[in-house]
Design a protein around this motif. Structure first.
Motif, PDB file in Angstrom:
ATOM      1  N   TYR A  95      -0.900  -1.062  -3.313  1.00  0.00           N
ATOM      2  CA  TYR A  95      -0.180   0.142  -3.731  1.00  0.00           C
ATOM      3  C   TYR A  95      -0.614   0.634  -5.108  1.00  0.00           C
ATOM      4  CZ  TYR A  95       3.777   3.360  -3.999  1.00  0.00           C
ATOM      5  OH  TYR A  95       4.555   4.489  -4.080  1.00  0.00           O
ATOM      6  N   SER A  96      -1.022  -0.300  -5.988  1.00  0.00           N
ATOM      7  CA  SER A  96      -1.294   0.134  -7.363  1.00  0.00           C
ATOM      8  C   SER A  96      -2.581  -0.434  -7.946  1.00  0.00           C
ATOM      9  CB  SER A  96      -0.107  -0.238  -8.269  1.00  0.00           C
ATOM     10  OG  SER A  96       0.120  -1.635  -8.228  1.00  0.00           O
ATOM     11  N   VAL A  97      -2.735  -1.739  -7.935  1.00  0.00           N
ATOM     12  CA  VAL A  97      -3.847  -2.370  -8.656  1.00  0.00           C
ATOM     13  C   VAL A  97      -5.189  -2.034  -8.026  1.00  0.00           C
ATOM     14  CG1 VAL A  97      -4.813  -4.558  -9.456  1.00  0.00           C
ATOM     15  CG2 VAL A  97      -2.328  -4.235  -9.393  1.00  0.00           C
ATOM     16  N   LEU A  98      -5.277  -2.108  -6.716  1.00  0.00           N
ATOM     17  CA  LEU A  98      -6.551  -1.897  -6.016  1.00  0.00           C
ATOM     18  C   LEU A  98      -6.686  -0.466  -5.489  1.00  0.00           C
ATOM     19  CD1 LEU A  98      -6.768  -5.248  -4.006  1.00  0.00           C
ATOM     20  CD2 LEU A  98      -7.821  -4.678  -6.211  1.00  0.00           C
ATOM     21  N   THR A  99      -6.189   0.481  -6.241  1.00  0.00           N
ATOM     22  CA  THR A  99      -6.218   1.883  -5.806  1.00  0.00           C
ATOM     23  C   THR A  99      -7.622   2.379  -5.444  1.00  0.00           C
ATOM     24  OG1 THR A  99      -4.234   2.404  -7.073  1.00  0.00           O
ATOM     25  CG2 THR A  99      -5.668   4.250  -6.505  1.00  0.00           C
ATOM     26  N   PRO A 100      -8.696   2.035  -6.191  1.00  0.00           N
ATOM     27  CA  PRO A 100     -10.034   2.508  -5.783  1.00  0.00           C
ATOM     28  C   PRO A 100     -10.465   2.024  -4.397  1.00  0.00           C
ATOM     29  CG  PRO A 100     -10.063   1.726  -8.050  1.00  0.00           C
ATOM     30  CD  PRO A 100      -8.741   1.326  -7.487  1.00  0.00           C
ATOM     31  N   GLY A 139      -6.759   3.299  -1.910  1.00  0.00           N
ATOM     32  CA  GLY A 139      -6.203   4.645  -1.978  1.00  0.00           C
ATOM     33  C   GLY A 139      -4.824   4.701  -2.588  1.00  0.00           C
ATOM     34  N   GLY A 140      -4.268   3.549  -2.924  1.00  0.00           N
ATOM     35  CA  GLY A 140      -2.986   3.510  -3.609  1.00  0.00           C
ATOM     36  C   GLY A 140      -1.855   4.115  -2.813  1.00  0.00           C
ATOM     37  N   GLU A 141      -1.073   4.931  -3.493  1.00  0.00           N
ATOM     38  CA  GLU A 141       0.129   5.514  -2.892  1.00  0.00           C
ATOM     39  C   GLU A 141      -0.191   6.447  -1.734  1.00  0.00           C
ATOM     40  OE1 GLU A 141       4.033   8.134  -4.338  1.00  0.00           O
ATOM     41  OE2 GLU A 141       2.494   7.513  -5.774  1.00  0.00           O
ATOM     42  N   THR A 142      -1.285   7.182  -1.823  1.00  0.00           N
ATOM     43  CA  THR A 142      -1.637   8.155  -0.775  1.00  0.00           C
ATOM     44  C   THR A 142      -2.312   7.497   0.423  1.00  0.00           C
ATOM     45  OG1 THR A 142      -3.750   8.631  -1.863  1.00  0.00           O
ATOM     46  CG2 THR A 142      -1.871  10.022  -2.435  1.00  0.00           C
ATOM     47  N   ALA A 166      -5.040   4.286   6.474  1.00  0.00           N
ATOM     48  CA  ALA A 166      -4.438   2.985   6.163  1.00  0.00           C
ATOM     49  C   ALA A 166      -3.632   3.118   4.883  1.00  0.00           C
ATOM     50  CB  ALA A 166      -5.516   1.913   6.006  1.00  0.00           C
ATOM     51  N   GLY A 167      -2.374   2.693   4.953  1.00  0.00           N
ATOM     52  CA  GLY A 167      -1.506   2.776   3.788  1.00  0.00           C
ATOM     53  C   GLY A 167      -0.897   1.435   3.441  1.00  0.00           C
ATOM     54  N   ALA A 168      -0.452   1.298   2.201  1.00  0.00           N
ATOM     55  CA  ALA A 168       0.125   0.034   1.739  1.00  0.00           C
ATOM     56  C   ALA A 168       1.426  -0.291   2.463  1.00  0.00           C
ATOM     57  CB  ALA A 168       0.368   0.092   0.231  1.00  0.00           C
ATOM     58  N   GLU A 169       2.106   0.722   3.026  1.00  0.00           N
ATOM     59  CA  GLU A 169       3.379   0.456   3.695  1.00  0.00           C
ATOM     60  C   GLU A 169       3.235  -0.467   4.907  1.00  0.00           C
ATOM     61  OE1 GLU A 169       1.456   3.902   5.629  1.00  0.00           O
ATOM     62  OE2 GLU A 169       1.933   3.407   3.554  1.00  0.00           O
TER      63      GLU A 169
END
Length: 399
Positions: free
Chosen positions: A141-146, A149-152, A275-278
């Motif tokens: 969700y945050s640290v591995l955003t690159p 994709g993080g939140e999006t 693919a999302g963190a949820e």
């Protein structure tokens, strides 16, 4: 047949028949009728049925056979999804490499988590898996955003450096996942009178994978390896007294279960390349636990039934609103109609979780073996009734 006993082979044939004929079975009501809203034969929902069926089958190999309750299996589902989307971005839009890499990544990830978590058992093992899943969710969700994709979320773009295949179509759109030219979203509609049946390429691909996954689970259940896992569940302490080390067996079951979850995640990304963190959140892990227990932990077909029931509630039962209820009870006097609607409405629509919770409690209390046990009891009643009907009449002495 296929290395299976006749009973298991018949069960496999039933699963094949149900999945292949799902567009007909899940559309029992004609289009335009009041009951058509209960039809579930549209591609997106049918895909969810079989994909989450795979997820639950894999979880059942760990929980149903060994008794180890994992609250972190969604981490492998999410890892598989991320791996599949990256394959779409970097390699090609063919779904087979994406699905393959999703299984491999989930297997390696589950090997790491399982190696650490299986040093404990019981509630401590469950808490460890939950902690790893939540850490994975936070990283994605945050640290591995690159990377994630993080939140999006991670999704395809027009400038993806795809090695095989174009980055965009001739019309300037993003290519869609396909299997040797067959697009996953392609569908064929068959109209028969008032009925409309949809046959979707993506669904049948996922259905084939579910059938293979189900067949593999049967082989695992009936194998000496499966017997060892049952022994671990029955009495791991007594097993250790015999000199057998249970950890390699539990770790193997954990990795196999994680690979099933990765396969489900890869198929989800193949149907919709996002693919999302949820997907790694603890609620997703809890959902597969409910599916397995509701259908029948330790049974072969139970997790599939549980997954289908929960997804049906989530996608069909939740869409019933007050307008539909008033249509159903319009034959009642106005005052009574409003009263009935007011009593029923909290259990449907947005309140579908309440109904599902009540069903789950009833199953746990009265049917510890899940829906499979309920089906067995009903079948037993019919067999008993048939036996009584065929029993010769006993002669009674004359008075």
């Amino acid at each position: 047949m296929l290395g299976l006993e006749m009973k298991d082979f018949r069960l496999l044939l039933i699963v094949i028949g149900l999945t292949m004929l799902a567009p007909f079975i899940l559309n029992p009501f004609p289009e335009g009728s009041e009951m058509a809203q209960f039809n579930a034969g549209y591609p997106d929902l049918m895909q969810r049925f079989v994909i989450f069926g795979i997820f639950a089958i894999g979880f059942n190999i760990l929980f149903g056979l060994t008794g180890y309750l994992s609250f972190g299996h969604a981490a492998f589902l999410g890892a598989g999804s991320y791996g599949a989307v990256w394959m779409f971005k970097l390699l090609s839009m063919n779904v087979l490499p994406a699905i393959a890499i999703s299984v491999v990544i989930a297997g390696l990830f589950s090997l790491l988590i399982g190696f650490i978590s299986l040093r404990r058992s019981g509630i401590y093992f469950s808490i460890l898996t939950l902690a790893f899943a939540q850490m994975s969710f936070a990283l994605a969700y945050s640290v591995l955003t690159p990377i994630t994709g993080g939140e999006t979320g991670l999704q395809l773009a027009l400038d993806d450096p795809r090695i095989f295949g174009a980055s965009q179509t001739a019309t300037g759109n993003i290519p869609v996942p396909s299997l040797f030219g067959l697009e996953m979203r392609s569908s064929y509609e068959l109209e028969m009178g008032s009925w409309l049946f949809t046959f979707n390429v993506g669904y049948y691909l996922a259905a084939v994978f579910m059938i293979i996954a189900f067949y593999m689970s049967i082989r695992i259940f009936r194998s000496p390896f499966g017997m060892m896992l049952r022994a671990i569940k029955s009495n791991q302490t007594r097993m250790s007294y015999t000199g057998l080390n249970a950890r390699p067996y539990t770790l193997a079951a954990f990795v196999i279960s994680g690979m099933y979850a990765g396969l489900a995640g890869g198929l989800m990304a193949s149907m919709d390349p996002l693919a999302g963190a949820e997907r790694m959140q603890w609620t997703a892990s809890g959902e597969v636990v409910l599916m397995t227990i509701l259908g029948g932990a330790g049974t072969l077909i139970g997790p599939v039934l549980g997954a289908g029931m929960i997804k049906y509630f989530e996608n069909i039962f939740s869409k019933i609103n007050e307008t539909i209820l008033h249509g159903w009870f319009a034959f009642l006097p106005d005052g009574l109609e409003n009263f009935v609607v007011a009593m029923v409405y909290p259990f449907i629509g947005k309140g579908w979780h309440l109904t599902l919770g009540i069903v789950f409690m009833l199953v746990v209390i009265f049917l510890p073996g899940g829906l499979v046990q309920g089906g067995q009891k009903i079948a037993g009643l019919f067999r008993r009734k048939k036996a009584e009907d065929t029993k010769p009449n006993a002669t009674e002495p004359a008075e």
